[in-house]
Scaffold this motif. Structure first.
Motif, PDB file in Angstrom:
ATOM      1  N   TRP A 118      10.901  10.205  -5.712  1.00 15.80           N
ATOM      2  CA  TRP A 118      10.596  10.943  -6.947  1.00 15.80           C
ATOM      3  C   TRP A 118      11.704  10.770  -7.975  1.00 15.80           C
ATOM      4  CZ3 TRP A 118       5.863  12.426  -7.876  1.00 15.80           C
ATOM      5  CH2 TRP A 118       5.013  12.823  -6.819  1.00 15.80           C
ATOM      6  N   LEU A 130       4.713   1.330  -7.885  1.00 13.90           N
ATOM      7  CA  LEU A 130       3.781   2.363  -7.414  1.00 13.90           C
ATOM      8  C   LEU A 130       2.468   2.353  -8.179  1.00 13.90           C
ATOM      9  CD1 LEU A 130       5.847   5.598  -6.736  1.00 13.90           C
ATOM     10  CD2 LEU A 130       4.594   4.219  -5.084  1.00 13.90           C
TER      11      LEU A 130
ATOM     12  N   THR B  97       3.592  -2.229  -2.644  1.00 13.13           N
ATOM     13  CA  THR B  97       3.774  -0.879  -2.107  1.00 13.13           C
ATOM     14  C   THR B  97       4.181  -0.910  -0.638  1.00 13.13           C
ATOM     15  OG1 THR B  97       1.468  -0.752  -1.451  1.00 13.13           O
ATOM     16  CG2 THR B  97       2.006   0.062  -3.649  1.00 13.13           C
ATOM     17  N   SER B  99       2.101  -1.093   1.601  1.00  9.19           N
ATOM     18  CA  SER B  99       1.070  -0.268   2.230  1.00  9.19           C
ATOM     19  C   SER B  99      -0.308  -0.829   1.955  1.00  9.19           C
ATOM     20  CB  SER B  99       1.063   1.147   1.637  1.00  9.19           C
ATOM     21  OG  SER B  99       2.197   1.855   2.000  1.00  9.19           O
ATOM     22  N   LEU B 104      -0.935   4.357   3.056  1.00 10.14           N
ATOM     23  CA  LEU B 104      -0.635   5.205   1.890  1.00 10.14           C
ATOM     24  C   LEU B 104      -0.765   6.678   2.262  1.00 10.14           C
ATOM     25  CD1 LEU B 104      -2.402   3.536  -1.199  1.00 10.14           C
ATOM     26  CD2 LEU B 104       0.045   3.604  -0.685  1.00 10.14           C
ATOM     27  N   TYR B 105      -1.846   7.013   2.949  1.00 12.39           N
ATOM     28  CA  TYR B 105      -2.051   8.414   3.343  1.00 12.39           C
ATOM     29  C   TYR B 105      -1.029   8.839   4.399  1.00 12.39           C
ATOM     30  CZ  TYR B 105      -6.615   7.907   1.031  1.00 12.39           C
ATOM     31  OH  TYR B 105      -7.607   7.679   0.119  1.00 12.39           O
ATOM     32  N   ALA B 106      -0.706   7.923   5.332  1.00  8.64           N
ATOM     33  CA  ALA B 106       0.269   8.254   6.375  1.00  8.64           C
ATOM     34  C   ALA B 106       1.646   8.522   5.769  1.00  8.64           C
ATOM     35  CB  ALA B 106       0.340   7.124   7.408  1.00  8.64           C
ATOM     36  N   VAL B 108       2.374   9.859   2.920  1.00  9.30           N
ATOM     37  CA  VAL B 108       2.439  11.202   2.336  1.00  9.30           C
ATOM     38  C   VAL B 108       2.688  12.218   3.453  1.00  9.30           C
ATOM     39  CG1 VAL B 108       1.233  12.941   0.982  1.00  9.30           C
ATOM     40  CG2 VAL B 108       0.977  10.519   0.411  1.00  9.30           C
ATOM     41  N   TYR B 112       7.031  10.800   2.542  1.00  5.35           N
ATOM     42  CA  TYR B 112       7.228  10.033   1.310  1.00  5.35           C
ATOM     43  C   TYR B 112       6.137  10.433   0.313  1.00  5.35           C
ATOM     44  CZ  TYR B 112      10.313   7.412   4.324  1.00  5.35           C
ATOM     45  OH  TYR B 112      11.300   7.070   5.206  1.00  5.35           O
ATOM     46  N   THR B 113       6.284  11.672  -0.187  1.00  4.54           N
ATOM     47  CA  THR B 113       5.197  12.248  -0.992  1.00  4.54           C
ATOM     48  C   THR B 113       4.985  11.515  -2.321  1.00  4.54           C
ATOM     49  OG1 THR B 113       6.815  13.861  -1.744  1.00  4.54           O
ATOM     50  CG2 THR B 113       5.308  14.555  -0.002  1.00  4.54           C
ATOM     51  N   VAL B 114       5.977  10.738  -2.750  1.00  2.00           N
ATOM     52  CA  VAL B 114       5.831  10.011  -4.008  1.00  2.00           C
ATOM     53  C   VAL B 114       4.666   9.008  -3.931  1.00  2.00           C
ATOM     54  CG1 VAL B 114       7.410   8.072  -3.536  1.00  2.00           C
ATOM     55  CG2 VAL B 114       7.209   8.984  -5.873  1.00  2.00           C
ATOM     56  N   MET B 115       4.255   8.653  -2.706  1.00  2.64           N
ATOM     57  CA  MET B 115       3.134   7.724  -2.536  1.00  2.64           C
ATOM     58  C   MET B 115       1.814   8.308  -3.056  1.00  2.64           C
ATOM     59  SD  MET B 115       4.024   4.801  -1.419  1.00  2.64           S
ATOM     60  CE  MET B 115       5.341   3.934  -0.567  1.00  2.64           C
ATOM     61  N   ILE B 116       1.789   9.618  -3.317  1.00  2.07           N
ATOM     62  CA  ILE B 116       0.621  10.216  -3.964  1.00  2.07           C
ATOM     63  C   ILE B 116       0.325   9.478  -5.279  1.00  2.07           C
ATOM     64  CG2 ILE B 116      -0.158  12.295  -5.199  1.00  2.07           C
ATOM     65  CD1 ILE B 116       1.330  13.937  -3.054  1.00  2.07           C
ATOM     66  N   VAL B 117       1.385   9.049  -5.960  1.00  2.57           N
ATOM     67  CA  VAL B 117       1.214   8.325  -7.224  1.00  2.57           C
ATOM     68  C   VAL B 117       0.416   7.035  -6.984  1.00  2.57           C
ATOM     69  CG1 VAL B 117       2.425   7.166  -9.119  1.00  2.57           C
ATOM     70  CG2 VAL B 117       3.350   9.286  -8.155  1.00  2.57           C
ATOM     71  N   ALA B 118       0.746   6.332  -5.904  1.00  2.54           N
ATOM     72  CA  ALA B 118       0.018   5.094  -5.587  1.00  2.54           C
ATOM     73  C   ALA B 118      -1.429   5.391  -5.195  1.00  2.54           C
ATOM     74  CB  ALA B 118       0.742   4.336  -4.463  1.00  2.54           C
ATOM     75  N   SER B 121      -3.314   6.032  -8.354  1.00  3.75           N
ATOM     76  CA  SER B 121      -3.528   4.740  -9.017  1.00  3.75           C
ATOM     77  C   SER B 121      -4.625   3.939  -8.336  1.00  3.75           C
ATOM     78  CB  SER B 121      -2.248   3.904  -8.991  1.00  3.75           C
ATOM     79  OG  SER B 121      -1.347   4.370  -9.932  1.00  3.75           O
TER      80      SER B 121
END
Lengths: 188, 138
Positions: A118, A130, B97, B99, B104-106, B108, B112-118, B121
């Motif tokens: 973040w 990302l 990524t 991923s 990607l879901y794993a 989060v 690595y919650t920032v992967m929510i952005v991916a 997208s």
């Protein structure tokens, strides 16, 4: 037992377990696939009113949403409850190649935090990796009709030629990105 | 309810396998695309070999799903453009990524919650595909 399964699982354990998941999904009446969850998510927003591709009964597709909620839970369990806390072991040559393009060794993390955190979100490099990376995953998987699970595992297991072409495509894209575009994009 | 829970359980096992075998690691994907480790090839290769045997057995035995229906294994429509070009676009995102969609879901869940952005997208990318679908070659 807990200590044993808390170690990283070798490939010959992971491959057969993935097949086990593929098999129970078939027994449940579904083909293994993850990227279709993105389409269901689009349908849930009501986009079907404007885009026919999302005009589907998303309640009948809730299984793929539940499946990915499960993947989230599996990630939580694997990362927090069944973790041995050891540093990630990466092939030395890969670490050396990555250090030449400015990516440090992983330590205890699975991803390079200088990109995926973040704190870095509003840097150009992280936004590219990302946002554009994620966008390409969503656009590309739907155009290709599947991702690694649907094509590389389920599709190749079913000996489908379209899935072989798709997997060749995955590698063309991945190799192009890694070997040609990374040296530029990682400098952003 | 059981109908929904069983997919949650299957997903949890899948996510656990992807996490514990480090398939979700950006570095493992780099090893793969640089041909510097056998790990990812071992996972995909052993899954395909064993999986193709399982699929053949299902077909030979005419196995039914748990609710008594035929297991549908109809092949996808033949095309080259959509699989090769769509696949290559996905491959680029996979390398960036580190991923594919499952990981990607794993990520989060792992923290690595920032992967929510991916993920958002990826949903946006799917949305654009849906809007352009009739104009793209398939």
């Amino acid at each position: 037992m807990i200590e044993w399964i808390s170690q990283p699982w070798p490939w010959y354990v992971a491959g057969p377990l993935i097949v086990f998941v593929m098999f129970i999904m078939l027994w449940f009446g579904k083909q293994l696939g993850v990227s279709s969850s993105f389409r269901t998510a689009c349908a849930m927003t009501g986009a079907g009113k404007y885009i026919p591709f999302f005009d589907l009964k998303w309640r009948e597709q809730m299984w793929n949403i539940m499946f990915v909620v499960g993947i989230f839970l599996g990630g939580f369990i694997g990362g927090n409850l069944l973790s041995d806390g050891q540093p990630l072991e990466v092939a030395p040559q890969t670490l050396q190649d990555l250090s030449e393009v400015g990516i440090s060794a992983p330590g205890h993390d699975l991803v390079p935090l200088e990109i995926f955190s973040w704190e870095q979100l509003f840097t150009l490099r992280t936004l590219v990796f990302l946002v554009i990376g994620g966008f390409l995953i969503g656009f590309g998987t739907r155009w290709a009709g599947g991702c690694t699970s649907g094509h590389a595992i389920m599709g190749l297991s079913n000996l489908q030629l379209p899935s072989l072409i798709a997997v060749i495509g995955f590698f063309i894209g991945g190799l192009l990105m890694t070997h040609v575009l990374f040296p530029f994009l990682l400098q952003l | 309810m059981l109908n929904i829970i069983k997919f949650l359980i299957a997903g949890t096992l899948f996510g656990l396998v992807l996490t514990k075998s480090e398939v979700i690691s950006w570095y493992r994907i780099q090893e793969m695309f640089r041909f510097q480790s056998f790990h990812m090839y071992g996972i995909i290769g052993s899954a395909v070999i064993l999986g193709s045997i399982v699929v053949q057995v299902i077909k030979k035995l005419g196995m039914k799903s748990m609710d008594g229906k035929d297991i549908s294994l109809a092949p996808k429509d033949m095309s080259i453009t959509r699989y090769l070009v769509g696949g290559a676009l996905f491959g680029m995102g996979w390398a960036m990524t580190g991923s594919c969609p499952g990981p990607l879901y794993a990520h989060v869940g792992y923290g690595y919650t920032v992967m929510i952005v991916a993920i958002i997208s990826a949903i946006a990318g799917t949305m654009l595909y849906g809007a352009l679908r009739d104009k793209l070659p398939h």
